[in-house]
Structure formats: structure tokens, C-alpha cells
Design a protein around this motif. Structure first.
Motif, PDB file in Angstrom:
ATOM      1  N   PHE A  84       1.625  -1.547  -0.357  1.00  0.00           N
ATOM      2  CA  PHE A  84      -0.329  -0.026  -0.369  1.00  0.00           C
ATOM      3  C   PHE A  84       1.073   1.227   0.229  1.00  0.00           C
ATOM      4  O   PHE A  84       1.637   1.387   0.385  1.00  0.00           O
ATOM      5  N   HIS A  85       0.299   2.301  -0.280  1.00  0.00           N
ATOM      6  CA  HIS A  85       1.530   3.989  -0.233  1.00  0.00           C
ATOM      7  C   HIS A  85       2.374   3.170  -1.634  1.00  0.00           C
ATOM      8  O   HIS A  85       3.296   3.400  -1.533  1.00  0.00           O
ATOM      9  N   MET A  86       1.067   2.836  -3.122  1.00  0.00           N
ATOM     10  CA  MET A  86       2.231   2.059  -3.667  1.00  0.00           C
ATOM     11  C   MET A  86       2.534   3.352  -4.635  1.00  0.00           C
ATOM     12  O   MET A  86       4.168   3.062  -4.759  1.00  0.00           O
ATOM     13  N   ASP A  87       2.171   4.560  -4.279  1.00  0.00           N
ATOM     14  CA  ASP A  87       3.211   5.780  -4.776  1.00  0.00           C
ATOM     15  C   ASP A  87       4.646   6.196  -4.202  1.00  0.00           C
ATOM     16  O   ASP A  87       5.332   6.637  -5.194  1.00  0.00           O
ATOM     17  N   GLU A  88       4.371   5.981  -3.377  1.00  0.00           N
ATOM     18  CA  GLU A  88       6.133   5.933  -2.625  1.00  0.00           C
ATOM     19  C   GLU A  88       6.888   4.966  -2.788  1.00  0.00           C
ATOM     20  O   GLU A  88       7.668   5.338  -3.067  1.00  0.00           O
ATOM     21  N   VAL A  89       6.266   3.672  -3.342  1.00  0.00           N
ATOM     22  CA  VAL A  89       7.004   2.843  -4.029  1.00  0.00           C
ATOM     23  C   VAL A  89       7.148   2.785  -4.905  1.00  0.00           C
ATOM     24  O   VAL A  89       8.569   3.125  -5.320  1.00  0.00           O
ATOM     25  N   ALA A  90       6.654   3.455  -6.094  1.00  0.00           N
ATOM     26  CA  ALA A  90       7.267   3.831  -7.766  1.00  0.00           C
ATOM     27  C   ALA A  90       8.300   4.983  -7.282  1.00  0.00           C
ATOM     28  O   ALA A  90       8.514   4.695  -7.979  1.00  0.00           O
TER      29      ALA A  90
END
Length: 426
Positions: free
Chosen positions: A121-127
Motif C-alpha cells: 500500500f502507499h504504492m505511489d511511494e514504492v513507485a
């Protein structure tokens, strides 16, 4: 940018032929493989005494769970999740996810993984972390509805927001895929909606399936069929689906997976550590199911080392079946490279002309890798992630002579340690 790697021993093509050769990379593709290449290049790397291998493809992990490495060890899956991991995850902030993901990216680069599939989750930060690190990634926000329509709408909204965020990055290395968590956390109606969204947006799907005996029993009690049968009944399974784990699969399940062209991502270390069981690898391979390799997250492994994962996969199935011919080195090496690329419909996983330039150089000038009788055997049974000397993704050098070039390694190590310590004190 162009790169010429000279004097190496190349693992060439789908047949894993060992060649004494040079490799010439231009842009993001492998252009030539052969002896004595004379092309001029921006960077020339001498690989004498070293092996040039396809980069490894990790088809199931949870990157930011690096922050939980070493916490709540030696527990059954559901107790581990419900009493320890999920409570900690509720405390995670987007910035925590960013630093945990950069730590995971660092670990992957230093151990030769060039492509991975991630659900969290918070996958924009993973990206953002992956974009900075330079790896190739397929990222999914893990959606659950828990049979709640309100929850379903919220989760789909977040998944689509993440999809748009990743699209705006305009990166040829980072893709969004849909990721319903599992049949026991997602209702059939919700799973149908995710399938429809994947079709609408032309994206792949990944999902946890049949990881534990308890999960399978729960689904059978609720729906009268196995998780695989349930997914097939609702039209969920196709050749764009990667199921993670697939430990408790029946003969009928395996037949369905083959018929639908589904890939099974094998996570041997995690399955052993959580005592989930042993995936029926022999039966899957004999049926012709595509089986890839994965580490799962750092909290249940406890590392992202695909070289170590290959050895564990090979040894686990030999002792489980009492058959030393099962999961031979060549089969397992392909699981970690070619099969992952096949699952993702990606032109990599092999070294040959025209393939994407996702390569690693492994130093064989070490006592545990000599004498050299069989390179593939050595990589599966003798090598480890620290033997990787250089990592190249999409034609860009991310690590050269063990020095990471795409970001500050020491800063990431220090920041991730502070984030983890702060998390425990919240």
C-alpha cells in the motif's frame, strides 16, 4: 548510452549455453553477443573470470516489509499477520514506505534482482523509490473488500488513483498491475470487478492463492470449492494472472491453472519459515504450468536474495519427494529468470540479441565458486547475492564493482534504521 562487457562467460539464450564472449548493449537492448567485439562504447567493463547472467526476476514480494525484518519470527502465518504484522502496518506512513522500499531496492540491486512484482500500500511511494533506484517493477495496491461494499468502493478508488500516478511517471520500467489480496479477503463479486478493471485497463493481475491448508479449508467451507475452482468459476483466471504461493493445490486445481495459462510464483523460503507447506512442484511442472520464483517479503524470508532462493527451492523439493532429480539446477535457474519473464510477458530473462539489457555480472574469482565445472550448478548451489558485482537494468548500470550508483547507499541504510526504530516506539 552503450556498454561493452568483455571477456566474460555468458549464459546465452533459452538453452543456457555457456559462451566465452562479449556483450554489447546500446540503449536498453542487447545488440550483440560474440567473441572479440570491437564496438566502441561509453562504458567498457572487463568481466574476466566472471559470469554474465540474466538478471533475476522476483515475481512476488512486499518491498517495504524490509522494515519488519527479524520481527515476530517463528510464528504461524495467521498469528504472525493478525497479532504482529497488521498492527504494525497500520502505523506505517507514506514516508516509511518510501524508505523501506528504497532499502528493499538496495538489497535487490546488490543481489542481482532486476525485475520484481510488488504488492503493498502507499504504492505511489514504492513507485517513487523504484523510479529513483532504477529497477524494473510491476506494482500493485493490494485491495481487499472483506464483503463490505463501502470498503470495496474505497479500495477500487485507491487502486485506480495508484494506476494513474504510475502512468504519470511515464517510465518504461514501472507498470501497474491489479492485486486483490486473496480469495479469503475478497468476495467473489469484488474479484469479478477487479477482473473487469484489469481487462478495461489492459493490466495484469496478481493474487495470493492457496498459501495455507486453513485458507483452503475456509474457502471450501464457505463456497464448496477450492480457491482455484472458485476463481475459475467467476472467470478470473487467465494467462495474465500470477498466483502467489499455490502450496495447497489439488490435481484438479493444477489442471485448471494449466488450461488457463496461469503462472504460479513459488516462495520456498517463506513457505518453509511460516510452515505453510510444500508446493507440488513436480506435479505443476509435469502438467506444464509456468512456475516462477519469488522471495515474498523480508518479514517472512528474511531476505530478497534470489540466488539463495534458488538453492532453497532445489533442496526443498529434493528432500520432500526423496528424489534428487526434482528441481534440478537448470529448471530452478529458469524459474528465476525465463519463467518470470514469461509470466510478465517481458522480453528479458535471457541474454540474446534484441532482449532488454537486464544483466548481472557475478564474480567467480572466489573460493566457493572454484573450480568451475558447471556454472549453472554453481549459481544455484554455491553462489549468494554478495557475489553479484555489477547490476544493469534497462541498459543502465545501477551497481558497478559493488558500488551502487543510482542513490546514496549509506543514507538509505541509516534512514531505514531510524524509521524502523521510530515505528516500534509509536
Amino acid at each position: 548510452m552503450s556498454i561493452l562487457i568483455k571477456n566474460g562467460r555468458v549464459i546465452y539464450g533459452e538453452s543456457l549455453e555457456i559462451m566465452d564472449a562479449d556483450v554489447y548493449v546500446e540503449g536498453n537492448k542487447i545488440v550483440k553477443v560474440g567473441k572479440g567485439l570491437k564496438e566502441s562504447a561509453d562504458v567498457v567493463i572487463d568481466a574476466k573470470g566472471k559470469v554474465i547472467s540474466p538478471g533475476f526476476i522476483n515475481t512476488h514480494t512486499h518491498l517495504a516489509m524490509t522494515l519488519f525484518r527479524g520481527l515476530a519470527d517463528d510464528l504461524p502465518l495467521m498469528e504472525w499477520l493478525q497479532n504482529h504484522i497488521w498492527p504494525l502496518e497500520r502505523k506505517l506512513t507514506p514516508k516509511d514506505i518510501y524508505w523501506g522500499s528504497l532499502l528493499g531496492a538496495l538489497e535487490m540491486i546488490k543481489s542481482g534482482t532486476t525485475t520484481f512484482v510488488d504488492m503493498y500500500f502507499h504504492m505511489d511511494e514504492v513507485a517513487n523509490a523504484v523510479n529513483e533506484a532504477g529497477l524494473r517493477a510491476y506494482l500493485t495496491y493490494g485491495v481487499v473488500d472483506l464483503s463490505s461494499e463501502e470498503k470495496a468502493e474505497s479500495e477500487i478508488k485507491e487502486a485506480l488513483r495508484t494506476l494513474k500516478f504510475i502512468q504519470k511517471l511515464n517510465s518504461d520500467r514501472i507498470e501497474f498491475i491489479f492485486g486483490p489480496h486473496a480469495p479469503y479477503t475478497c468476495s467473489p463479486g469484488f474479484l469479478r470487478r477487479i477482473r473487469e478493471l484489469a481487462d478495461e485497463h489492459g493490466k495484469m493481475v496478481t493474487i495470493h492463492v492457496s498459501e495455507t491448508k486453513t485458507e483452503v479449508e475456509q474457502i471450501k467451507e464457505q463456497y464448496g470449492k477450492s480457491p482455484v475452482e472458485l476463481l475459475d468459476e467467476i472467470g478470473f483466471l487467465r494467462d495474465d494472472v500470477i498466483i502467489a504461493h499455490g502450496v495447497w493445490l489439488s490435481e484438479k486445481d493444477i489442471s485448471i491453472l494449466k488450461k488457463r495459462g496461469v503462472t504460479v510464483a513459488h516462495n520456498p523460503a517463506s513457505n518453509m519459515k511460516l510452515a505453510s507447506g510444500v508446493m507440488p512442484l513436480r506435479e505443476l511442472l509435469e502438467a506444464g504450468v509456468n512456475v516462477s520464483l519469488a522471495t515474498d517479503g523480508d518479514a517472512s524470508n528474511n531476505n530478497l536474495d534470489m540466488l539463495e532462493e534458488m538453492k532453497l527451492a532445489a533442496l526443498l523439493h529434493k528432500v520432500h519427494t526423496l528424489d534428487p532429480t526434482i528441481a534440478n539446477a537448470y529448471t530452478v535457474f529458469k524459474m528465476a529468470t525465463q519463467n518470470g519473464a514469461k509470466a510478465l510477458k517481458l522480453n528479458t530473462g535471457v541474454i540474446k540479441e534484441g532482449a532488454l539489457a537486464d544483466l548481472v555480472i557475478i564474480d567467480f574469482n572466489k573460493p566457493h565458486l572454484r573450480p568451475i565445472h558447471n556454472i549453472i550448478s554453481h549459481l544455484v548451489y554455491s553462489a549468494n547475492g554478495s557475489d553479484v558485482e555489477t547490476t544493469i537494468v534497462n541498459g543502465k548500470i545501477l551497481m558497478l564493482d559493488r558500488e551502487v550508483l543510482s542513490f546514496d547507499e549509506e543514507k538509505v541504510l541509516d534512514k531505514a534504521q531510524k524509521v524502523a526504530e521510530d515505528l516500534l516506539s509509536r
